[in-house]
Design an enzyme around this catalytic site. Structure first.
Site, PDB file in Angstrom:
ATOM      1  N   ASP A   1       8.051  -9.530   3.976  1.00  0.00           N
ATOM      2  CA  ASP A   1       7.773  -9.157   2.351  1.00  0.00           C
ATOM      3  C   ASP A   1       7.570  -9.918   1.938  1.00  0.00           C
ATOM      4  O   ASP A   1       7.386  -9.950   0.605  1.00  0.00           O
ATOM      5  CB  ASP A   1       8.954  -7.976   2.341  1.00  0.00           C
TER       6      ASP A   1
ATOM      7  N   SER B   1       7.584  -5.239  -5.033  1.00  0.00           N
ATOM      8  CA  SER B   1       6.412  -4.265  -3.882  1.00  0.00           C
ATOM      9  C   SER B   1       7.331  -2.920  -3.679  1.00  0.00           C
ATOM     10  O   SER B   1       8.064  -2.725  -5.127  1.00  0.00           O
ATOM     11  CB  SER B   1       7.672  -4.594  -2.778  1.00  0.00           C
TER      12      SER B   1
ATOM     13  N   GLN C   1       1.081  -3.114   2.153  1.00  0.00           N
ATOM     14  CA  GLN C   1       1.580  -3.128   0.906  1.00  0.00           C
ATOM     15  C   GLN C   1       1.624  -2.708   0.190  1.00  0.00           C
ATOM     16  O   GLN C   1       0.601  -3.080   0.144  1.00  0.00           O
ATOM     17  CB  GLN C   1       2.589  -4.091   0.984  1.00  0.00           C
TER      18      GLN C   1
END
Length: 288
Positions: A205, A229, A279
Protein backbone atom coordinates in the site's frame (compact mmCIF):
# COMPACT_ATOMS: atom_id res chain seq x y z
CA UNK A 1 8.70 1.16 14.23
CA UNK A 2 12.31 0.56 13.27
CA UNK A 3 12.54 -3.16 12.48
CA UNK A 4 10.62 -6.16 11.19
CA UNK A 5 10.05 -7.29 14.79
CA UNK A 6 8.20 -4.04 15.50
CA UNK A 7 6.09 -4.68 12.40
CA UNK A 8 5.30 -8.24 13.45
CA UNK A 9 4.24 -7.00 16.89
CA UNK A 10 1.75 -4.78 15.07
CA UNK A 11 0.48 -7.32 12.54
CA UNK A 12 0.07 -10.38 14.78
CA UNK A 13 -3.31 -9.82 16.40
CA UNK A 14 -4.61 -10.57 19.87
CA UNK A 15 -6.95 -13.58 19.72
CA UNK A 16 -10.35 -13.03 21.35
CA UNK A 17 -12.03 -16.17 20.00
CA UNK A 18 -11.52 -18.59 17.12
CA UNK A 19 -12.95 -15.99 14.71
CA UNK A 20 -12.40 -12.65 16.47
CA UNK A 21 -9.13 -10.73 16.87
CA UNK A 22 -8.02 -7.30 18.10
CA UNK A 23 -5.27 -5.05 16.76
CA UNK A 24 -3.69 -1.68 17.50
CA UNK A 25 -2.35 0.94 15.08
CA UNK A 26 0.88 2.82 14.39
CA UNK A 27 1.10 5.98 12.31
CA UNK A 28 3.17 6.18 9.14
CA UNK A 29 2.84 9.96 9.08
CA UNK A 30 -0.79 10.39 8.08
CA UNK A 31 -3.62 11.30 10.50
CA UNK A 32 -5.53 8.07 9.82
CA UNK A 33 -4.77 4.36 10.05
CA UNK A 34 -2.51 3.20 7.21
CA UNK A 35 -4.40 1.03 4.73
CA UNK A 36 -1.55 -1.46 4.44
CA UNK A 37 -1.75 -2.10 8.17
CA UNK A 38 -5.46 -2.97 8.02
CA UNK A 39 -4.91 -5.19 4.98
CA UNK A 40 -2.13 -7.13 6.67
CA UNK A 41 -3.91 -7.41 10.01
CA UNK A 42 -7.06 -8.70 8.30
CA UNK A 43 -4.98 -11.35 6.52
CA UNK A 44 -3.42 -12.31 9.83
CA UNK A 45 -6.92 -12.86 11.22
CA UNK A 46 -8.07 -14.83 8.17
CA UNK A 47 -4.97 -17.04 8.02
CA UNK A 48 -5.35 -18.04 11.67
CA UNK A 49 -8.67 -19.72 10.82
CA UNK A 50 -7.02 -21.87 8.12
CA UNK A 51 -6.14 -25.27 9.60
CA UNK A 52 -5.62 -27.32 6.42
CA UNK A 53 -2.24 -25.87 5.33
CA UNK A 54 -3.74 -24.04 2.35
CA UNK A 55 -1.84 -21.04 1.03
CA UNK A 56 -3.19 -17.54 0.44
CA UNK A 57 -3.41 -16.85 -3.32
CA UNK A 58 -5.64 -13.76 -3.57
CA UNK A 59 -7.47 -11.11 -1.60
CA UNK A 60 -9.84 -8.26 -2.41
CA UNK A 61 -10.66 -5.45 0.01
CA UNK A 62 -12.59 -2.20 0.38
CA UNK A 63 -11.74 0.67 2.71
CA UNK A 64 -15.10 1.98 3.92
CA UNK A 65 -14.13 4.66 6.46
CA UNK A 66 -10.92 6.22 7.72
CA UNK A 67 -9.56 4.38 10.75
CA UNK A 68 -8.93 6.17 14.04
CA UNK A 69 -5.32 5.71 15.22
CA UNK A 70 -6.37 5.96 18.88
CA UNK A 71 -8.95 3.15 18.84
CA UNK A 72 -8.35 -0.63 18.66
CA UNK A 73 -9.60 -2.46 15.59
CA UNK A 74 -11.67 -5.63 15.94
CA UNK A 75 -11.51 -8.18 13.11
CA UNK A 76 -14.32 -10.72 12.69
CA UNK A 77 -13.72 -13.67 10.38
CA UNK A 78 -16.48 -15.57 8.57
CA UNK A 79 -15.62 -19.06 7.32
CA UNK A 80 -17.36 -18.75 3.97
CA UNK A 81 -16.25 -22.05 2.44
CA UNK A 82 -13.84 -24.95 2.83
CA UNK A 83 -14.02 -26.85 -0.45
CA UNK A 84 -11.96 -29.64 -1.91
CA UNK A 85 -9.21 -27.29 -3.11
CA UNK A 86 -10.00 -23.78 -1.88
CA UNK A 87 -10.93 -22.11 1.39
CA UNK A 88 -12.54 -18.65 1.46
CA UNK A 89 -12.66 -16.25 4.38
CA UNK A 90 -14.41 -12.91 4.79
CA UNK A 91 -13.05 -10.41 7.31
CA UNK A 92 -14.89 -7.36 8.66
CA UNK A 93 -13.01 -4.70 10.64
CA UNK A 94 -14.78 -2.54 13.24
CA UNK A 95 -13.96 0.39 15.49
CA UNK A 96 -16.68 0.67 18.13
CA UNK A 97 -19.90 0.50 16.10
CA UNK A 98 -18.36 1.52 12.76
CA UNK A 99 -17.44 -0.94 10.03
CA UNK A 100 -14.30 0.54 8.48
CA UNK A 101 -13.11 -2.25 6.17
CA UNK A 102 -14.05 -5.56 4.53
CA UNK A 103 -11.83 -8.19 2.93
CA UNK A 104 -12.28 -11.51 1.15
CA UNK A 105 -9.35 -13.91 0.92
CA UNK A 106 -8.94 -17.24 -0.84
CA UNK A 107 -6.53 -20.02 0.15
CA UNK A 108 -5.52 -22.88 -2.17
CA UNK A 109 -4.03 -26.29 -1.52
CA UNK A 110 -0.59 -26.81 -3.07
CA UNK A 111 -0.83 -28.14 -6.62
CA UNK A 112 1.47 -28.51 -9.63
CA UNK A 113 0.54 -26.88 -12.95
CA UNK A 114 1.65 -24.70 -15.83
CA UNK A 115 4.08 -21.89 -15.11
CA UNK A 116 4.91 -18.58 -16.83
CA UNK A 117 5.41 -14.92 -15.84
CA UNK A 118 6.18 -11.51 -17.30
CA UNK A 119 9.77 -10.28 -17.17
CA UNK A 120 11.11 -7.63 -14.82
CA UNK A 121 12.51 -4.42 -16.29
CA UNK A 122 16.21 -4.78 -17.05
CA UNK A 123 17.28 -1.13 -17.40
CA UNK A 124 16.83 -0.09 -13.77
CA UNK A 125 19.58 1.06 -11.43
CA UNK A 126 20.41 -1.42 -8.69
CA UNK A 127 19.61 -0.44 -5.08
CA UNK A 128 23.30 -0.07 -4.16
CA UNK A 129 23.48 2.84 -6.61
CA UNK A 130 20.38 4.63 -5.31
CA UNK A 131 19.42 6.87 -2.41
CA UNK A 132 16.92 5.68 0.19
CA UNK A 133 14.21 7.82 1.76
CA UNK A 134 16.54 8.16 4.76
CA UNK A 135 19.39 9.31 2.51
CA UNK A 136 17.10 11.84 0.80
CA UNK A 137 16.04 13.21 4.18
CA UNK A 138 19.64 13.53 5.38
CA UNK A 139 20.87 15.07 2.12
CA UNK A 140 18.00 17.35 1.16
CA UNK A 141 15.86 17.65 4.30
CA UNK A 142 16.34 21.41 4.61
CA UNK A 143 15.01 21.91 1.08
CA UNK A 144 12.02 19.56 1.20
CA UNK A 145 8.44 20.82 1.65
CA UNK A 146 7.47 20.63 5.32
CA UNK A 147 4.89 17.85 4.85
CA UNK A 148 7.27 15.70 2.81
CA UNK A 149 10.09 16.17 5.32
CA UNK A 150 7.77 15.12 8.14
CA UNK A 151 6.72 12.02 6.18
CA UNK A 152 10.32 10.98 5.49
CA UNK A 153 11.19 11.55 9.17
CA UNK A 154 8.91 8.76 10.43
CA UNK A 155 10.81 5.63 11.52
CA UNK A 156 9.79 2.64 9.41
CA UNK A 157 10.59 -1.09 9.38
CA UNK A 158 11.11 -0.89 5.60
CA UNK A 159 13.76 0.96 3.58
CA UNK A 160 12.62 2.33 0.21
CA UNK A 161 14.85 3.31 -2.72
CA UNK A 162 13.03 4.88 -5.71
CA UNK A 163 14.81 4.35 -9.02
CA UNK A 164 14.13 7.99 -9.96
CA UNK A 165 14.27 10.86 -7.48
CA UNK A 166 11.86 13.62 -8.44
CA UNK A 167 12.54 17.15 -7.28
CA UNK A 168 9.32 18.16 -5.44
CA UNK A 169 10.01 21.82 -6.17
CA UNK A 170 9.83 21.23 -9.92
CA UNK A 171 6.30 21.09 -11.28
CA UNK A 172 6.59 18.87 -14.35
CA UNK A 173 4.13 16.22 -15.48
CA UNK A 174 5.72 12.77 -15.40
CA UNK A 175 5.05 9.38 -17.01
CA UNK A 176 2.50 7.20 -15.17
CA UNK A 177 5.16 4.84 -13.86
CA UNK A 178 7.09 4.31 -10.65
CA UNK A 179 9.70 1.73 -9.65
CA UNK A 180 10.84 1.35 -6.05
CA UNK A 181 13.25 -1.12 -4.44
CA UNK A 182 12.47 -2.06 -0.84
CA UNK A 183 14.02 -4.13 1.94
CA UNK A 184 13.08 -4.96 5.52
CA UNK A 185 15.15 -3.75 8.45
CA UNK A 186 16.19 -6.19 11.17
CA UNK A 187 16.31 -9.97 11.50
CA UNK A 188 14.14 -11.61 8.82
CA UNK A 189 15.11 -15.25 9.49
CA UNK A 190 12.50 -17.90 10.24
CA UNK A 191 9.46 -16.22 8.69
CA UNK A 192 6.84 -18.61 7.35
CA UNK A 193 5.07 -17.99 4.05
CA UNK A 194 1.84 -16.66 5.60
CA UNK A 195 3.80 -14.09 7.63
CA UNK A 196 5.84 -13.04 4.60
CA UNK A 197 2.65 -12.55 2.61
CA UNK A 198 1.17 -10.36 5.35
CA UNK A 199 4.31 -8.21 5.48
CA UNK A 200 4.36 -7.94 1.68
CA UNK A 201 0.71 -6.83 1.75
CA UNK A 202 1.52 -4.15 4.31
CA UNK A 203 4.27 -2.80 2.04
CA UNK A 204 2.10 -3.00 -1.10
CA UNK A 205 0.00 0.00 0.00
CA UNK A 206 3.09 2.23 -0.04
CA UNK A 207 3.97 4.18 -3.20
CA UNK A 208 1.36 2.74 -5.58
CA UNK A 209 -0.76 5.90 -6.03
CA UNK A 210 2.34 7.91 -6.94
CA UNK A 211 2.12 6.48 -10.46
CA UNK A 212 -1.44 7.90 -10.77
CA UNK A 213 -0.37 11.35 -9.53
CA UNK A 214 2.71 11.54 -11.78
CA UNK A 215 0.92 12.63 -15.00
CA UNK A 216 -0.57 15.58 -13.08
CA UNK A 217 2.54 16.59 -11.12
CA UNK A 218 2.60 20.08 -12.67
CA UNK A 219 -0.49 20.96 -10.62
CA UNK A 220 -1.27 18.07 -8.25
CA UNK A 221 0.74 17.15 -5.16
CA UNK A 222 0.12 15.70 -1.70
CA UNK A 223 -0.51 19.17 -0.27
CA UNK A 224 -3.41 20.11 -2.58
CA UNK A 225 -4.90 16.69 -3.31
CA UNK A 226 -6.94 14.55 -0.95
CA UNK A 227 -5.83 10.94 -1.36
CA UNK A 228 -7.03 7.69 0.18
CA UNK A 229 -7.04 4.02 -0.74
CA UNK A 230 -10.53 2.97 -1.85
CA UNK A 231 -9.97 -0.67 -2.68
CA UNK A 232 -7.02 -3.03 -2.90
CA UNK A 233 -6.54 -6.42 -4.55
CA UNK A 234 -3.53 -8.69 -4.49
CA UNK A 235 -2.51 -12.02 -6.00
CA UNK A 236 0.30 -14.13 -4.58
CA UNK A 237 2.19 -16.40 -6.95
CA UNK A 238 5.43 -17.79 -5.51
CA UNK A 239 7.29 -18.21 -2.25
CA UNK A 240 10.13 -15.75 -1.62
CA UNK A 241 12.46 -14.37 1.03
CA UNK A 242 13.13 -10.88 2.36
CA UNK A 243 16.91 -11.42 2.50
CA UNK A 244 17.55 -9.15 -0.53
CA UNK A 245 15.99 -6.09 -2.14
CA UNK A 246 12.61 -6.55 -3.86
CA UNK A 247 11.31 -4.40 -6.71
CA UNK A 248 7.82 -2.86 -6.77
CA UNK A 249 7.13 -1.84 -10.37
CA UNK A 250 3.94 0.26 -10.70
CA UNK A 251 1.92 1.92 -13.44
CA UNK A 252 -1.35 3.86 -13.70
CA UNK A 253 -3.53 3.14 -16.75
CA UNK A 254 -6.21 5.68 -15.80
CA UNK A 255 -7.37 8.59 -13.66
CA UNK A 256 -10.89 9.99 -13.87
CA UNK A 257 -13.79 11.09 -11.67
CA UNK A 258 -11.44 12.08 -8.80
CA UNK A 259 -10.12 8.50 -8.70
CA UNK A 260 -6.80 7.09 -9.84
CA UNK A 261 -6.24 3.46 -10.80
CA UNK A 262 -2.84 1.84 -10.39
CA UNK A 263 -1.41 -1.65 -10.61
CA UNK A 264 1.94 -3.12 -9.74
CA UNK A 265 4.13 -6.20 -9.87
CA UNK A 266 6.58 -7.25 -7.16
CA UNK A 267 9.76 -9.08 -8.16
CA UNK A 268 12.75 -10.58 -6.42
CA UNK A 269 16.06 -9.08 -7.50
CA UNK A 270 16.70 -12.04 -9.82
CA UNK A 271 13.39 -11.41 -11.60
CA UNK A 272 10.97 -13.88 -10.00
CA UNK A 273 7.42 -12.46 -9.98
CA UNK A 274 6.01 -13.05 -6.50
CA UNK A 275 2.84 -10.93 -6.46
CA UNK A 276 0.64 -8.49 -8.38
CA UNK A 277 -1.38 -5.61 -6.95
CA UNK A 278 -4.26 -3.41 -8.13
CA UNK A 279 -5.69 -0.39 -6.35
CA UNK A 280 -8.06 2.46 -6.98
CA UNK A 281 -7.56 5.52 -4.81
CA UNK A 282 -9.23 8.84 -4.20
CA UNK A 283 -7.43 11.73 -5.95
CA UNK A 284 -9.66 14.69 -5.15
CA UNK A 285 -8.35 18.21 -5.83
CA UNK A 286 -8.77 20.31 -2.70
CA UNK A 287 -10.89 23.34 -3.48
CA UNK A 288 -9.55 26.46 -1.78
Amino acid sequence: MTSVQDLLNLLVLEKISDTEFNGDSKTIGSPNVFGGQVLAQALNAASRTITNKRVLHSMHAYFLEAGNLELPITYNVSKVRDGGSFSVRRVTAHQKERTIFILSASFHKKEEGYNHQIQMKTNLNQPEDLMSWTDILNEFGDFLPKSLKAFFSIDRPVEFKPTVIVNPLERNDLPPFSDVWFKLKGDITGLDLATKQQILTYISDYNILISALNPHASKAHWGNTQTASLDHSMWYFRDFDFDDWLLYSMESPNASGARGFARGNIFTRDGKLIASVAQEGLMRPIQK
